[in-house]
Design a protein around this motif. Sequence first.
Motif, PDB file in Angstrom:
ATOM      1  N   SER A 248       0.821  -1.213   0.000  1.00 26.44           N
ATOM      2  CA  SER A 248       0.000   0.000   0.000  1.00 26.44           C
ATOM      3  C   SER A 248       0.858   1.268   0.000  1.00 26.44           C
ATOM      4  O   SER A 248       0.395   2.316  -0.445  1.00 26.44           O
ATOM      5  CB  SER A 248      -0.972   0.001   1.186  1.00 26.44           C
ATOM      6  OG  SER A 248      -0.271  -0.120   2.398  1.00 26.44           O
TER       7      SER A 248
ATOM      8  N   LYS B  62      -6.882   0.106  -0.798  1.00 25.48           N
ATOM      9  CA  LYS B  62      -5.855  -0.201   0.192  1.00 25.48           C
ATOM     10  C   LYS B  62      -6.496  -0.941   1.357  1.00 25.48           C
ATOM     11  O   LYS B  62      -7.574  -0.577   1.818  1.00 25.48           O
ATOM     12  CB  LYS B  62      -5.176   1.077   0.686  1.00 25.48           C
ATOM     13  CG  LYS B  62      -4.384   1.773  -0.403  1.00 25.48           C
ATOM     14  CD  LYS B  62      -3.652   2.979   0.114  1.00 25.48           C
ATOM     15  CE  LYS B  62      -2.832   3.615  -1.011  1.00 25.48           C
ATOM     16  NZ  LYS B  62      -2.012   4.714  -0.529  1.00 25.48           N
TER      17      LYS B  62
ATOM     18  N   SER C  14      -1.379  -3.998   2.217  1.00 28.92           N
ATOM     19  CA  SER C  14      -1.550  -4.388   0.813  1.00 28.92           C
ATOM     20  C   SER C  14      -2.527  -3.457   0.106  1.00 28.92           C
ATOM     21  O   SER C  14      -3.352  -2.802   0.742  1.00 28.92           O
ATOM     22  CB  SER C  14      -2.077  -5.825   0.726  1.00 28.92           C
ATOM     23  OG  SER C  14      -1.153  -6.726   1.284  1.00 28.92           O
ATOM     24  N   ALA C  15      -2.412  -3.446  -1.209  1.00 30.48           N
ATOM     25  CA  ALA C  15      -3.315  -2.645  -2.032  1.00 30.48           C
ATOM     26  C   ALA C  15      -3.570  -3.375  -3.342  1.00 30.48           C
ATOM     27  O   ALA C  15      -2.788  -4.225  -3.759  1.00 30.48           O
ATOM     28  CB  ALA C  15      -2.709  -1.263  -2.298  1.00 30.48           C
TER      29      ALA C  15
END
Length: 189
Positions: free
Chosen positions: A154, A176, A180-181
């Motif tokens: 992210s 997001k 993580s994204a």
Amino acid sequence: MRIIAGKFRGRRLQALPGTTTRPTSDKLRETLFNILAPWIEDTVFIDCYAGTGAVGIEALSRGARAAYLIESDAAAVQVIEKNISWMTTREAVHTRRGQVARVLPTLGPSGVRADICFLDPPYTQLADAVAVIETLAGSTLMNSAGWIILEHASRDATPEAVGAEPHRWTRTRLLKQGDSALSFYRRGE
């Protein structure tokens, strides 16, 4: 790790011991497929940097017609083979061992037309994955109404668009979730 929904719901998957792979979390995978729900039925799905194969198997569980799982690590490919060995729709799964940048260009000439391509590279290889997306954008492998989705850290920026006109893919959504994204790309939007 388990299959979240669909005909294989609740099925446990094996994972690769150690830190060689970083599986997409159940929560992020659920979010991904909730977004893709209106489009997943009868698609051809490519899972790049497949690791355990969980994302591609989830796609099949939710109605994808075929899944191509691309992974370079030999031990991970063995885990994928174990994870798909029980499937009644085994002919719908196509495992390819090799570097994503080398395997993807071989799929189009063999007649594959993908609707969704998911890339989950090691977060340190983001630049390599963006280069793969650039290649995908200009190829005939992806259907023009398809999706290219990149999982990344992210904290890392991803391009607003990839590819040159008339094959430009634009990031339509950035989601997001913790560290993580997901960047979602569509053509011509």
